[in-house]
Write a protein that holds these residues in place. Sequence first.
Motif, short mmCIF file in Angstrom:
data_model
loop_
_atom_site.label_atom_id
_atom_site.label_comp_id
_atom_site.label_asym_id
_atom_site.label_seq_id
_atom_site.Cartn_x
_atom_site.Cartn_y
_atom_site.Cartn_z
N ARG A 1 -5.49 -2.13 6.22
CA ARG A 1 -4.70 -1.83 5.01
C ARG A 1 -4.81 -2.92 3.96
NH1 ARG A 1 1.07 0.10 7.19
NH2 ARG A 1 1.57 -0.32 5.01
N THR A 2 -5.88 -3.71 4.04
CA THR A 2 -6.13 -4.69 2.99
C THR A 2 -6.42 -3.94 1.69
OG1 THR A 2 -7.13 -6.14 4.65
CG2 THR A 2 -7.54 -6.67 2.34
N PRO A 3 -5.88 -4.40 0.54
CA PRO A 3 -6.10 -3.69 -0.73
C PRO A 3 -7.58 -3.41 -0.99
CG PRO A 3 -4.42 -5.37 -1.01
CD PRO A 3 -4.96 -5.54 0.39
N THR A 4 -7.90 -2.16 -1.29
CA THR A 4 -9.28 -1.74 -1.53
C THR A 4 -9.28 -0.44 -2.33
OG1 THR A 4 -11.29 -0.91 -0.47
CG2 THR A 4 -9.24 -0.64 0.75
N PRO A 5 -10.25 -0.24 -3.21
CA PRO A 5 -10.34 1.03 -3.95
C PRO A 5 -10.82 2.18 -3.07
CG PRO A 5 -12.18 -0.43 -4.52
CD PRO A 5 -11.22 -1.24 -3.70
N LEU A 6 -11.24 1.90 -1.84
CA LEU A 6 -11.73 2.93 -0.94
C LEU A 6 -10.68 3.36 0.08
CD1 LEU A 6 -15.32 1.55 -0.24
CD2 LEU A 6 -14.72 3.53 -1.62
N PHE A 7 -9.43 3.05 -0.18
CA PHE A 7 -8.40 3.32 0.82
C PHE A 7 -8.23 4.82 1.08
CE2 PHE A 7 -3.96 3.56 2.40
CZ PHE A 7 -4.13 2.79 3.53
N THR B 1 1.37 5.94 4.00
CA THR B 1 0.90 4.56 4.08
C THR B 1 0.15 4.14 2.82
OG1 THR B 1 -0.23 2.99 5.53
CG2 THR B 1 -1.36 5.06 5.10
N ALA B 2 0.08 2.84 2.59
CA ALA B 2 -0.59 2.30 1.40
C ALA B 2 -1.37 1.05 1.78
CB ALA B 2 0.44 1.96 0.31
N CYS B 3 -2.34 0.70 0.94
CA CYS B 3 -3.13 -0.52 1.21
C CYS B 3 -2.40 -1.72 0.63
CB CYS B 3 -4.54 -0.38 0.63
SG CYS B 3 -4.61 0.07 -1.11
N ASP B 4 -1.42 -2.17 1.37
CA ASP B 4 -0.52 -3.22 0.88
C ASP B 4 -0.39 -4.38 1.85
OD1 ASP B 4 0.78 -1.91 2.91
OD2 ASP B 4 2.50 -1.28 1.73
N SER B 5 -1.43 -4.61 2.65
CA SER B 5 -1.35 -5.69 3.63
C SER B 5 -1.47 -7.05 2.94
CB SER B 5 -2.46 -5.54 4.67
OG SER B 5 -2.44 -6.64 5.55
N PRO B 6 -0.51 -7.95 3.16
CA PRO B 6 -0.61 -9.28 2.57
C PRO B 6 -1.53 -10.21 3.35
CG PRO B 6 1.43 -9.09 3.81
CD PRO B 6 0.75 -7.75 3.90
N GLN B 7 -1.99 -9.76 4.53
CA GLN B 7 -2.84 -10.58 5.38
C GLN B 7 -4.19 -9.90 5.59
OE1 GLN B 7 -0.52 -11.01 8.96
NE2 GLN B 7 0.59 -12.78 8.18
N PRO B 8 -5.25 -10.67 5.78
CA PRO B 8 -6.56 -10.07 6.06
C PRO B 8 -6.57 -9.42 7.43
CG PRO B 8 -6.67 -12.46 6.26
CD PRO B 8 -5.31 -12.14 5.69
N LEU B 9 -7.55 -8.54 7.64
CA LEU B 9 -7.63 -7.79 8.89
C LEU B 9 -7.77 -8.71 10.10
CD1 LEU B 9 -7.93 -5.11 10.42
CD2 LEU B 9 -10.39 -5.22 9.93
N ALA B 10 -8.56 -9.77 9.99
CA ALA B 10 -8.80 -10.65 11.13
C ALA B 10 -7.49 -11.26 11.65
CB ALA B 10 -9.78 -11.75 10.74
N ARG B 11 -6.63 -11.66 10.73
CA ARG B 11 -5.37 -12.29 11.15
C ARG B 11 -4.47 -11.28 11.86
NH1 ARG B 11 -2.98 -15.85 6.53
NH2 ARG B 11 -5.19 -16.47 6.67
N ILE B 12 -4.50 -10.04 11.39
CA ILE B 12 -3.69 -9.00 12.03
C ILE B 12 -4.22 -8.69 13.42
CG2 ILE B 12 -3.06 -6.56 11.90
CD1 ILE B 12 -2.95 -6.92 8.84
N LEU B 13 -5.54 -8.64 13.55
CA LEU B 13 -6.14 -8.35 14.86
C LEU B 13 -5.80 -9.43 15.88
CD1 LEU B 13 -9.67 -7.02 13.85
CD2 LEU B 13 -7.66 -5.71 14.54
N GLN B 14 -5.77 -10.68 15.43
CA GLN B 14 -5.42 -11.78 16.35
C GLN B 14 -4.04 -11.58 16.94
OE1 GLN B 14 -6.06 -15.20 13.78
NE2 GLN B 14 -7.80 -15.85 15.04
N LYS B 15 -3.12 -11.03 16.14
CA LYS B 15 -1.75 -10.85 16.62
C LYS B 15 -1.60 -9.59 17.45
CE LYS B 15 0.26 -13.02 12.47
NZ LYS B 15 1.13 -12.79 11.29
N GLU B 16 -2.30 -8.53 17.09
CA GLU B 16 -2.03 -7.23 17.68
C GLU B 16 -2.85 -6.92 18.93
OE1 GLU B 16 0.42 -5.43 16.77
OE2 GLU B 16 0.92 -6.45 14.89
#
Length: 396
Positions: free
Chosen positions: A242-248, A300-315
């Motif tokens: 959900r990192t901001p992207t025009p392809l969401f 849902t919306a592309c509103d993640s304040p963190q990059p995908l890698a950081r989220i994957l480390q936690k989840e």
Amino acid sequence: MKKKLKFVRQVGTVLGLVSILFSYAMFQGGFVSWFLFYSFLPFGLCALAIAAYPLRRIQVTRTIASSSYYAGDTLTVAISLHLPFFVPLAYVTVEENWPLALQQTERNRAVPLFWRKTYSCTYIVSPLPRGEHVFSAIRVTMTDWFGLVRKEASFPLEDVVVVYPRYVEMKYRKIGSQLDQGGAASSIPLHRDMTMAVGVREYVQGDRFSWIHWKASARKNELMTKEFEERQSDDIVVVLDRTPTPLFEEMVTFTASFLRAAIKKGVQTGLISVGSDRFIFPARNGEAHLQQLFYHLAKTACDSPQPLARILQKEMTQWPLSVSVSYVTSQLTKETAALLSDFAAKNRRGTVFLIKRDEHGVANEERDLVEQLRRKGIITIIATPEQFANALVGGS
């Protein structure tokens, strides 16, 4: 208070005009002056009637054919008014309080009522954007032909329309060990069934202490380890970036199609969606579970304040290795590629779906990272909207 003052000014203006024309006719006399007075009198009386009209007694209804649609559908909204009694020579304006996401250019409609007590109109919204849209109120404004008196009232009528993401009929196949472009390690890890030992073998470093077969070890005078039946897990967890992207929107369409295809096949499927909010759906199947996933994807919306890698480390540490993980993203970074490579080294390979608008949308750096992941045994598929239907049976 301002509305009351405005109302008093409007009524005063009408009475003042009637008084001026009457005084002019009385003092001036003649056909012209009396003609002006009698010509204006019906309009003046109509304006006063509108000022005294009980607008709140109007019955307003909104009719929407369905409460759920899919992105791209057409929404038809019908509004009807029923007046307690008619007012001659009056205009009524009906204004819908549209949800902001719909951004309609036609926000109101005015019609002459004349001697009518009922009125209906229809609005069409097309194409519908994904989301949960709330229609909250309808504003009705009544005015005379000259606009001398204007009276309005708002009627709270709430209707909620959920627009689910668009999906394509995807051909589902469990991604195996081969792609059209060459070999790759399976994205579905193996795990041992600890309840069924099928043989024994020599002990090797890293085997668990509980796996040792003590009777066989005593007979051979060396440590022997139980061999267990290995089974493939069909469970799938989809990670939506959900990192901001025009392809969401394209990513949501692909995710919805993937989830639907897997669940329709009876596969236990879950979803990880982390942005400004956090939603973790465990791997299940069934129509109710699919509806729950689609409802989340609708909002849902592309509103993640963190990059995908950081989220994957936690989840990802919270999920067992037996679950196959599919990552849906539109941008591949060095940080993400390094983390996925680290997962592969720990026997959590998974599959990466890199969503692009067309073949030319893949940057040179991303192509290098794709090849790097494939060499690590991570299946990486570049998919454009035209390829979504066959994304699981072939990739680029």
